[in-house]
Design a protein around this motif. Structure first.
Motif, short mmCIF file in Angstrom:
data_model
loop_
_atom_site.label_atom_id
_atom_site.label_comp_id
_atom_site.label_asym_id
_atom_site.label_seq_id
_atom_site.Cartn_x
_atom_site.Cartn_y
_atom_site.Cartn_z
N THR A 88 0.83 -1.21 0.00
CA THR A 88 0.00 0.00 0.00
C THR A 88 0.86 1.26 0.00
OG1 THR A 88 -1.70 -1.20 1.22
CG2 THR A 88 -1.84 1.20 1.22
N MET A 144 -6.62 10.64 2.39
CA MET A 144 -7.28 9.36 2.15
C MET A 144 -8.79 9.54 2.08
SD MET A 144 -5.30 6.65 4.60
CE MET A 144 -3.63 6.10 4.24
N THR A 165 -10.84 4.16 2.75
CA THR A 165 -9.49 3.77 3.14
C THR A 165 -9.28 3.98 4.63
OG1 THR A 165 -8.69 4.39 0.95
CG2 THR A 165 -7.04 4.12 2.67
N ASP A 187 -10.93 0.31 -2.10
CA ASP A 187 -11.06 -0.02 -0.69
C ASP A 187 -12.51 -0.20 -0.26
OD1 ASP A 187 -8.37 -0.18 -0.14
OD2 ASP A 187 -8.17 1.93 0.37
#
Length: 924
Positions: free
Chosen positions: A273, A437, A441, A472
């Protein structure tokens, strides 16, 4: 019994009878080395300033074991380091030893007494994993018994004793028991471990806790240990753990090996990631070492990326499997008790999220999703991207508790629906402040919130409704083991770009503006725009739209024809040939050459980006445009243009439903929507429904699932004088307009007839009374009968609303919400439960407090628009001073409403005579 005898021997090594009791031929007991004690001066020194210095091992003096004085806990300092700064003083070392079975000899001076260190770990082989990340443990030392081995390592207790700091009588029997860590796990079947655990006075809090920390170091080294982050006696550092390991050098080499952090438990996915984010951020940069250096540096990246790709593939397969299950059971689920998990995540790409101001607040503008509890079978879990204060939580508890009062028209009939909805904030919202983000996420990295959701949805039908799709979303749905009512990331990426939208509209055979898609080079842009200008001479303005941008941020416009040097000649030739002959004439080819030569300089001088702060120059806009790709699109031919949005739902069974519609408000220019009027009234509902069914069917054939919104533009053609409707944009997400519509339906107990577009609600008490009087003449009607009439399903009246989720005013930050609501109530801004009309506020957060949402509901559009403008004027007056007007879009919103109403100066004068406050609002 054998262990007990061992203890006796360790406590009294001079007792010959005790030693003889366990002396066997093949059994050798290793006794501590007894030496003469050094003087007490070695244990206590003074600095140059005369202050006493605690010995390096830091053990406090304590009375003899037979002394009546007890050792207080505050007299025992926290753990300290050895002279090498490595050895650990365990928590158990701070406890007073209980009198042993064999009484020790009296010691004259207790100054030199020190409690022994309880070292319990001797690792005879480095930890390893099944994947071969660490060297395997040698077979000969997989399980080691302390009584059958002669380790070379010197125990901390023995070292202390040799330095004269530990009397032999207090030797801890556990110091000679070894613990083996194999494959990152303590071998609990080893001979010494059960006795070690049994005789640990702190049970799980002492040596065993130390072993667990060792397991974490040797198994999950993706989490680095730092001495400044923990308290040594409770959380030992990496160096302290290594100091207690026999084969320290071998284990230390493995733990400090390059790439070790990505080899631990779960380390591969974490590293993948991190590397993926860095790779996306720097993918446009060329490494200094050239292509060869790039490939060499990406060797490990490729391996980790494969792990990430495998995880993504697993999530996708599980998503597809759950989607099939949801489709097979949808008809049952949609009518039964269920939980909807709303995650209003903006899953745009990283470079787009970085340029969204107040990303967390922008993800929280859809609080209207909570109103899904209008269905008695629905419970809602709303994932909130900001931490709400108790004040805001109480506001929404009271607002949603008005459901019974709305239905009855009695303000006293409020209820408590806290058990029907939950507002949860992921704990990771503040862990990545610079990473921008999306909410999905953040939830992915919030195990506590995920675990709480799992408890709330246990043994219940549940599904996730997201926002802008992101990979996600699938990961979160996989963690919760629930289906996702939405499209997969691949489908969303192909269909939601501006170029992908054009392909969807083309396959649906719906009218669209003249244009060109998939533009990726400067030459392609010049050729395509030249051809479009020549073939559509009547179009004055052309739009450039980036593929991935949102909210008009990636849009620029240019009035091409009016700035062409050959404009007069072009218009003359086009009119002389006529539209039919023009396409085959030589003049068209000549015009194409001239326009191609002029366009580069014309665009550099006259293109106007919508977001000038982000794209101050044409070159900067063009660079981003060509990187993302984009489309060229004609602006409507009329000066009066209406933009509208329709929300659709493609259910898992394939059924298509229209769930909302509205005409857009444009307080900040014609290319940015700042609000909506619900429902839409600018296009014939039959025409609009036909277009929506075609687009919905085309999306369904591409695999699109869940909520989507379609933007249209309507105008009257200047030549034919007929209304034209173009499909202009498509978003595969739950829209702000739909969230506002849900709030409107909740506050009116109404429903939307999408076949004819009106929104209907039960009549208010005054309207029912008027209808009753018209039917019954002058007959008196009691209030009880009026309430009964409200509940009759046949008595409904049309409702409309003006709503905005994008209102901004910098002066709001200096005013508490309680004060604002009180002042609005005093000025007549509120909601009438009996009449089911008025104003409701949507509050997002209470830190900056510079943004809010507002919805005004009434019976006719003109009255609602005027009320909305008046509300903005009142709020501005209450929070502003003459010398502090603040930064706001309130005034632009009022001006946009004024343009919609078409209020002329004459009408304004008339309005001032009738309703002065409404005129003041429009003037402002």
């Amino acid at each position: 019994q054998q262990v007990e005898m061992d203890i006796k021997i360790m406590l009294d090594p001079e007792n010959v009878e005790n030693k003889a009791a366990l002396k066997h031929q093949n059994d050798e007991t290793r006794l501590p080395l007894i030496t003469k004690k050094r003087s007490a001066s070695l244990c206590s020194q003074k600095t140059g300033k005369g202050h006493p210095v605690t010995p390096l091992w830091g053990f406090p003096a304590f009375p003899p074991l037979d002394s009546p004085l007890a050792l207080l806990e505050e007299d025992t300092p926290k753990g300290a380091l050895s002279p090498a700064g490595q050895r650990l003083v365990l928590p158990a070392a701070k406890r007073t030893l209980q009198p042993p079975p064999v009484g020790p000899k009296a010691v004259p001076s207790h100054e030199s007494h020190r409690q022994p260190q309880k070292s319990a770990e001797a690792v005879h082989g480095p930890s390893s994993s099944s994947k071969g990340n660490i060297a395997p443990l040698p077979p000969s030392s997989s399980v080691v018994s302390a009584r059958k081995s002669k380790p070379v390592w010197t125990y901390p207790a023995q070292q202390l004793e040799s330095e004269g700091q530990l009397p032999s009588q207090t030797q801890d029997p556990r110091s000679d028991w070894d613990a083996v860590v194999c494959h990152g796990t303590v071998d609990q079947k080893a001979p010494g471990f059960p006795a070690l655990k049994q005789h640990d006075p702190l049970s799980r809090g002492g040596i065993v806790a130390f072993l667990e920390r060792s397991e974490k170091l040797l198994k999950d080294s993706s989490v680095p240990l730092a001495a400044s982050d923990v308290e040594l006696a409770e959380n030992p550092t990496e160096s302290a753990i290594l100091s207690a390991i026999k084969n320290r050098s071998a284990v230390e080499r493995i733990c400090h090996r390059a790439g070790r952090r990505s080899e631990g438990q779960g380390g591969a996915e974490m590293a993948a990631t991190t590397i993926q984010r860095a790779w996306r951020r720097h993918r446009a940069e060329r490494p200094a070492g050239g292509p060869g250096a790039a490939w060499r540096s990406c060797g490990h990246v490729a391996r980790v990326t494969n792990t990430l790709r495998d995880a993504r593939q697993r999530h996708l397969e599980n998503f597809c499997g759950r989607a099939k299950h949801l489709a097979a059971n949808w008809n049952r689920i949609r009518t039964s008790r269920r939980t909807i998990i709303h995650i209003p995540s903006l899953g745009y790409s990283q470079h787009i999220r970085e340029h969204i101001p107040d990303l967390a607040v922008q993800q929280n503008v859809q609080m209207g999703r909570l109103c899904d509890i209008l269905d008695v079978n629905v419970d809602v879990i709303y994932i909130c991207p900001v931490a709400l204060s108790e004040e805001l939580l109480q506001y929404y508890h009271k607002l949603l508790g008005l459901q019974a009062a709305v239905r009855s028209g009695n303000p006293e009939d409020t209820g408590d629906l806290q058990d029907r909805f939950r507002i949860l904030t992921p704990e990771a919202i503040n862990s990545f402040p610079q990473h921008h983000m999306c909410l999905a996420t953040q939830l992915k990295y919030s195990p506590k919130t995920v675990q709480r959701i799992q408890v709330l949805i246990q043994s219940r039908d549940a599904y996730v409704v997201g926002g802008v799709p992101h990979a996600d979303d699938l990961a979160v749905a996989d963690m919760l083991d629930v289906p996702l009512l939405g499209s997969g990331p691949q489908v969303a990426q192909l269909c939601s770009t501006k170029s992908g939208t054009k392909r969807i509209f083309a396959s649906a055979c719906v009218p669209t503006p003249p244009g060109e898609s998939d533009i990726h080079s400067r030459g392609q842009l010049i050729r395509a725009l030249s051809r479009l200008v020549v073939d559509n001479v009547e179009v004055q303005r052309w739009l450039l739209k980036m593929n991935d941008e949102c909210g008009g941020n990636g849009t620029a416009y240019c009035d091409v024809v009016s700035h062409l040097e050959c404009s007069h000649w072009l218009q003359k030739e086009w009119q002389s040939h006529g539209p039919e002959m023009w396409r085959e004439s030589q003049a068209r080819e000549l015009a194409l050459v001239k326009i191609s030569q002029e366009l580069p300089g014309l665009l550099a001088q006259h293109v106007q980006p919508v977001n000038e702060k982000r794209f101050p120059t044409w070159e900067k806009f063009l660079q981003t445009f060509l990187t993302q790709g984009g489309v060229i699109e004609a602006f409507p031919l009329s000066s009066t243009v209406t933009n509208l949005t329709v929300d659709l739902l493609i259910e898992p069974t394939g059924e298509i439903r229209i769930v909302s519609s509205g005409d857009q408000l444009h307080a900040e220019g014609p290319f940015r929507s700042s609000g909506t009027t619900i429902p839409q009234r600018s296009v014939d509902p039959a025409v609009l429904n036909s277009l929506c069914w075609k687009i919905g069917d085309a999306c369904r054939s591409k695999g699109v699932l869940g909520y989507l919104s379609v933007d249209f533009v309507a105008f009257t053609h200047p030549q034919t004088m007929e209304q034209q409707v173009w499909a202009t944009d498509l978003d595969l997400c739950y829209s702000d307009q739909l969230a506002l519509t849900q709030l409107m339906l909740y506050m009116t107990d109404g429903n939307v007839d999408c076949g004819s577009s009106p929104l209907q609600a039960p009549l208010g008490s005054q309207a029912v009374k008027n209808q009753w009087i018209q039917r019954e003449g002058t007959k008196t009607v009691s209030s009880e009968i009026i309430v009964c009439c409200c509940l009759q399903p046949g008595l409904v009246s049309p409702r409309c609303a003006v709503a905005s989720s994008q209102l901004r005013h910098s002066n709001l930050s200096g005013t508490s919400y309680n004060f604002l609501l009180q002042r609005c109530k005093a000025r007549g801004v509120g909601f009438d439960l009996q009449e089911k009309q008025g104003t409701v506020f949507i509050l997002y957060e209470d830190q900056k407090r510079h943004r809010l949402g507002m919805i005004t509901i009434g019976e006719d559009l003109q009255g609602v628009l005027l009320t909305f403008a008046r509300n903005l004027f009142i709020i501005h007056q209450e929070i502003s001073a003459p010398n502090m007007q603040g930064e706001t879009n309130f005034k632009m919103a009022i001006q946009d409403i004024e343009a919609i109403l078409g209020v002329t100066a004459e009408n304004k004068l008339k309005l001032e005579e009738e309703e002065p406050w409404e005129a003041d609002a429009l003037k402002e």
